[in-house]
Design a protein around this motif. Structure first.
Motif, PDB file in Angstrom:
ATOM      1  N   ILE A 163      -9.601 -17.825  13.588  1.00 12.47           N
ATOM      2  CA  ILE A 163      -8.388 -17.224  14.160  1.00 12.47           C
ATOM      3  C   ILE A 163      -7.149 -17.932  13.623  1.00 12.47           C
ATOM      4  CG2 ILE A 163      -7.076 -16.892  16.302  1.00 12.47           C
ATOM      5  CD1 ILE A 163      -9.821 -16.384  17.670  1.00 12.47           C
ATOM      6  N   ALA A 164      -7.183 -19.256  13.572  1.00 11.49           N
ATOM      7  CA  ALA A 164      -6.033 -20.012  13.039  1.00 11.49           C
ATOM      8  C   ALA A 164      -5.761 -19.617  11.590  1.00 11.49           C
ATOM      9  CB  ALA A 164      -6.285 -21.516  13.156  1.00 11.49           C
ATOM     10  N   TYR A 165      -6.813 -19.435  10.809  1.00 11.12           N
ATOM     11  CA  TYR A 165      -6.636 -19.013   9.424  1.00 11.12           C
ATOM     12  C   TYR A 165      -5.961 -17.640   9.357  1.00 11.12           C
ATOM     13  CZ  TYR A 165      -7.458 -17.471   4.693  1.00 11.12           C
ATOM     14  OH  TYR A 165      -7.266 -16.976   3.427  1.00 11.12           O
ATOM     15  N   LEU A 166      -6.435 -16.696  10.177  1.00 12.27           N
ATOM     16  CA  LEU A 166      -5.846 -15.354  10.165  1.00 12.27           C
ATOM     17  C   LEU A 166      -4.376 -15.368  10.574  1.00 12.27           C
ATOM     18  CD1 LEU A 166      -8.784 -13.282  11.658  1.00 12.27           C
ATOM     19  CD2 LEU A 166      -7.913 -13.186   9.302  1.00 12.27           C
ATOM     20  N   LEU A 167      -3.992 -16.350  11.376  1.00  8.25           N
ATOM     21  CA  LEU A 167      -2.596 -16.461  11.818  1.00  8.25           C
ATOM     22  C   LEU A 167      -1.739 -17.280  10.859  1.00  8.25           C
ATOM     23  CD1 LEU A 167      -3.139 -16.963  15.647  1.00  8.25           C
ATOM     24  CD2 LEU A 167      -2.555 -14.850  14.418  1.00  8.25           C
ATOM     25  N   SER A 168      -2.369 -17.873   9.852  1.00 10.02           N
ATOM     26  CA  SER A 168      -1.634 -18.690   8.886  1.00 10.02           C
ATOM     27  C   SER A 168      -0.972 -17.812   7.829  1.00 10.02           C
ATOM     28  CB  SER A 168      -2.583 -19.680   8.194  1.00 10.02           C
ATOM     29  OG  SER A 168      -3.415 -18.983   7.260  1.00 10.02           O
ATOM     30  N   GLU A 169      -0.129 -18.423   7.043  1.00  9.92           N
ATOM     31  CA  GLU A 169       0.534 -17.712   5.947  1.00  9.92           C
ATOM     32  C   GLU A 169      -0.496 -17.141   4.968  1.00  9.92           C
ATOM     33  OE1 GLU A 169       3.440 -18.850   2.226  1.00  9.92           O
ATOM     34  OE2 GLU A 169       3.685 -19.945   4.108  1.00  9.92           O
ATOM     35  N   HIS A 170      -1.534 -17.917   4.661  1.00 10.99           N
ATOM     36  CA  HIS A 170      -2.577 -17.453   3.729  1.00 10.99           C
ATOM     37  C   HIS A 170      -3.396 -16.321   4.328  1.00 10.99           C
ATOM     38  CE1 HIS A 170      -1.739 -20.624   0.892  1.00 10.99           C
ATOM     39  NE2 HIS A 170      -1.849 -21.518   1.857  1.00 10.99           N
ATOM     40  N   GLY A 171      -3.710 -16.418   5.603  1.00 14.07           N
ATOM     41  CA  GLY A 171      -4.519 -15.400   6.260  1.00 14.07           C
ATOM     42  C   GLY A 171      -3.777 -14.100   6.511  1.00 14.07           C
ATOM     43  N   HIS A 172      -2.451 -14.161   6.483  1.00 13.36           N
ATOM     44  CA  HIS A 172      -1.659 -12.960   6.770  1.00 13.36           C
ATOM     45  C   HIS A 172      -1.817 -11.878   5.690  1.00 13.36           C
ATOM     46  CE1 HIS A 172       1.277 -10.892   9.208  1.00 13.36           C
ATOM     47  NE2 HIS A 172       1.927 -10.551   8.103  1.00 13.36           N
ATOM     48  N   CYS A 173      -2.434 -12.224   4.573  1.00 19.43           N
ATOM     49  CA  CYS A 173      -2.652 -11.212   3.531  1.00 19.43           C
ATOM     50  C   CYS A 173      -3.868 -10.337   3.856  1.00 19.43           C
ATOM     51  CB  CYS A 173      -2.804 -11.867   2.162  1.00 19.43           C
ATOM     52  SG  CYS A 173      -4.280 -12.885   2.015  1.00 19.43           S
ATOM     53  N   LEU A 174      -4.676 -10.725   4.838  1.00 14.88           N
ATOM     54  CA  LEU A 174      -5.847  -9.931   5.228  1.00 14.88           C
ATOM     55  C   LEU A 174      -5.484  -8.987   6.361  1.00 14.88           C
ATOM     56  CD1 LEU A 174      -8.569 -12.718   5.347  1.00 14.88           C
ATOM     57  CD2 LEU A 174      -8.206 -11.037   3.545  1.00 14.88           C
ATOM     58  N   THR A 175      -5.890  -7.747   6.270  1.00 19.68           N
ATOM     59  CA  THR A 175      -5.727  -6.815   7.379  1.00 19.68           C
ATOM     60  C   THR A 175      -6.833  -5.772   7.315  1.00 19.68           C
ATOM     61  OG1 THR A 175      -4.130  -5.514   8.658  1.00 19.68           O
ATOM     62  CG2 THR A 175      -4.102  -5.210   6.244  1.00 19.68           C
ATOM     63  N   GLY A 176      -7.248  -5.316   8.477  1.00 14.18           N
ATOM     64  CA  GLY A 176      -8.313  -4.323   8.556  1.00 14.18           C
ATOM     65  C   GLY A 176      -9.686  -4.893   8.275  1.00 14.18           C
ATOM     66  N   GLN A 177      -9.837  -6.202   8.391  1.00 19.40           N
ATOM     67  CA  GLN A 177     -11.099  -6.860   8.037  1.00 19.40           C
ATOM     68  C   GLN A 177     -11.909  -7.238   9.278  1.00 19.40           C
ATOM     69  OE1 GLN A 177     -11.957  -7.163   4.708  1.00 19.40           O
ATOM     70  NE2 GLN A 177     -10.122  -5.893   4.590  1.00 19.40           N
ATOM     71  N   MET A 178     -13.225  -7.310   9.104  1.00 20.61           N
ATOM     72  CA  MET A 178     -14.143  -7.793  10.127  1.00 20.61           C
ATOM     73  C   MET A 178     -14.765  -9.071   9.584  1.00 20.61           C
ATOM     74  SD  MET A 178     -15.838  -7.593  12.969  1.00 20.61           S
ATOM     75  CE  MET A 178     -15.405  -5.971  13.528  1.00 20.61           C
ATOM     76  N   LEU A 179     -14.380 -10.202  10.139  1.00 25.51           N
ATOM     77  CA  LEU A 179     -14.929 -11.487   9.705  1.00 25.51           C
ATOM     78  C   LEU A 179     -16.034 -11.896  10.668  1.00 25.51           C
ATOM     79  CD1 LEU A 179     -11.551 -13.263   8.918  1.00 25.51           C
ATOM     80  CD2 LEU A 179     -13.077 -12.087   7.339  1.00 25.51           C
ATOM     81  N   ARG A 180     -17.195 -12.234  10.126  1.00 23.45           N
ATOM     82  CA  ARG A 180     -18.338 -12.602  10.948  1.00 23.45           C
ATOM     83  C   ARG A 180     -18.466 -14.113  11.035  1.00 23.45           C
ATOM     84  NH1 ARG A 180     -18.586  -7.778   9.882  1.00 23.45           N
ATOM     85  NH2 ARG A 180     -20.010  -6.188  10.599  1.00 23.45           N
ATOM     86  N   VAL A 181     -18.429 -14.616  12.250  1.00 25.39           N
ATOM     87  CA  VAL A 181     -18.549 -16.052  12.487  1.00 25.39           C
ATOM     88  C   VAL A 181     -19.976 -16.327  12.931  1.00 25.39           C
ATOM     89  CG1 VAL A 181     -17.708 -18.012  13.823  1.00 25.39           C
ATOM     90  CG2 VAL A 181     -16.130 -16.210  13.126  1.00 25.39           C
ATOM     91  N   GLY A 182     -20.553 -17.353  12.371  1.00 26.87           N
ATOM     92  CA  GLY A 182     -21.945 -17.654  12.632  1.00 26.87           C
ATOM     93  C   GLY A 182     -22.738 -17.569  11.353  1.00 26.87           C
ATOM     94  N   ASP A 183     -22.169 -16.903  10.381  1.00 26.63           N
ATOM     95  CA  ASP A 183     -22.767 -16.793   9.073  1.00 26.63           C
ATOM     96  C   ASP A 183     -22.429 -18.078   8.304  1.00 26.63           C
ATOM     97  OD1 ASP A 183     -22.302 -14.491   6.262  1.00 26.63           O
ATOM     98  OD2 ASP A 183     -23.688 -16.159   6.559  1.00 26.63           O
ATOM     99  N   PRO A 184     -23.419 -18.877   7.917  1.00 27.05           N
ATOM    100  CA  PRO A 184     -23.137 -20.129   7.245  1.00 27.05           C
ATOM    101  C   PRO A 184     -22.339 -19.973   5.955  1.00 27.05           C
ATOM    102  CG  PRO A 184     -25.498 -19.885   7.640  1.00 27.05           C
ATOM    103  CD  PRO A 184     -24.835 -18.610   8.066  1.00 27.05           C
ATOM    104  N   GLY A 185     -22.330 -18.784   5.366  1.00 28.83           N
ATOM    105  CA  GLY A 185     -21.611 -18.566   4.132  1.00 28.83           C
ATOM    106  C   GLY A 185     -20.132 -18.262   4.329  1.00 28.83           C
ATOM    107  N   LEU A 186     -19.702 -18.061   5.569  1.00 24.05           N
ATOM    108  CA  LEU A 186     -18.312 -17.707   5.824  1.00 24.05           C
ATOM    109  C   LEU A 186     -17.437 -18.946   5.774  1.00 24.05           C
ATOM    110  CD1 LEU A 186     -16.164 -15.634   6.694  1.00 24.05           C
ATOM    111  CD2 LEU A 186     -16.722 -16.209   9.052  1.00 24.05           C
ATOM    112  N   ARG A 187     -16.526 -18.941   4.864  1.00 29.03           N
ATOM    113  CA  ARG A 187     -15.555 -20.033   4.734  1.00 29.03           C
ATOM    114  C   ARG A 187     -14.184 -19.428   4.541  1.00 29.03           C
ATOM    115  NH1 ARG A 187     -18.968 -23.214   6.313  1.00 29.03           N
ATOM    116  NH2 ARG A 187     -20.314 -24.422   5.009  1.00 29.03           N
ATOM    117  N   PRO A 188     -13.251 -19.609   5.501  1.00 31.77           N
ATOM    118  CA  PRO A 188     -11.914 -19.054   5.298  1.00 31.77           C
ATOM    119  C   PRO A 188     -11.170 -19.826   4.227  1.00 31.77           C
ATOM    120  CG  PRO A 188     -12.107 -20.056   7.486  1.00 31.77           C
ATOM    121  CD  PRO A 188     -13.424 -20.188   6.805  1.00 31.77           C
TER     122      PRO A 188
END
Length: 188
Positions: A163-188
């Motif tokens: 959530i902090a990443y999505l609210l950051s300047e870098h994360g603000h470029c993402l929209t309409g996305q579904m990010l899955r947490v719990g997946d070991p491969g997910l790295r913001p």
């Protein structure tokens, strides 16, 4: 359902479920109650920049063929109707550059035999997230969802980091996305 309002360290005003600085409470599936919450927040803080819609029901393990209509209606009310009501009100009131983040659950990939009813009502969150993202893009408002995987343990810090990443300047470029947490491969 309780909804709290927090003023973030960056000076942005956020409406979240839970939180430490409660200004108002609302039944988030009740459109009049949500309108009141937004009006009170704007009156208290002068505007709203972020909405984190974190409400949802417990994961129901009823087989679709065994579930009764009351159970289905309850899931639709909290998982589908509340997402629509909160996102619609956020769309009407967020300042330019704002963000909406919906916490969701896996609509696919889970065992539909055990979680089909729950997954069906959470699938609407994915669709609504994308629809709101398309509609709000021109106002520079991002709309994303963070899905918590059913069978994968996830520490709250991991969700907070996404959530902090999505609210950051870098994360603000993402929209309409579904990010899955719990997946070991997910790295913001």
């Amino acid at each position: 359902m309780n909804t709290a309002v927090n003023e973030s360290p960056a000076g942005r005003v956020a409406i979240v479920t839970g939180g430490s600085r409660v200004v108002g409470r609302a039944d988030i599936a009740d459109d009049l109650d949500v309108k009141r919450l937004f009006a009170e927040t704007i009156a208290a803080f002068g505007g709203i920049d972020v909405v984190v819609h974190a409400a949802g029901s417990r994961i129901t393990e009823s087989a679709v063929t065994e579930a009764d209509l009351g159970e289905f209606d309850a899931l639709v009310r909290i998982n589908t109707r509340a997402t629509f009501v909160v996102n619609r009100e956020a769309a009407r009131h967020l300042r330019s550059g704002g963000a909406i983040i919906n916490l969701s659950g896996p609509a696919e990939g889970s065992s539909l035999r055990a979680y089909g009813l729950y997954a069906a009502t959470k699938a609407a969150t994915d669709v609504l997230t994308r629809a709101f993202a398309l509609e709000l893009r021109e106002r520079n408002i991002t709309v994303n969802a963070v899905a918590l995987e059913v069978h994968r343990p996830c520490v709250p810090d991991r969700v907070a980091d996404v959530i902090a990443y999505l609210l950051s300047e870098h994360g603000h470029c993402l929209t309409g996305q579904m990010l899955r947490v719990g997946d070991p491969g997910l790295r913001p």
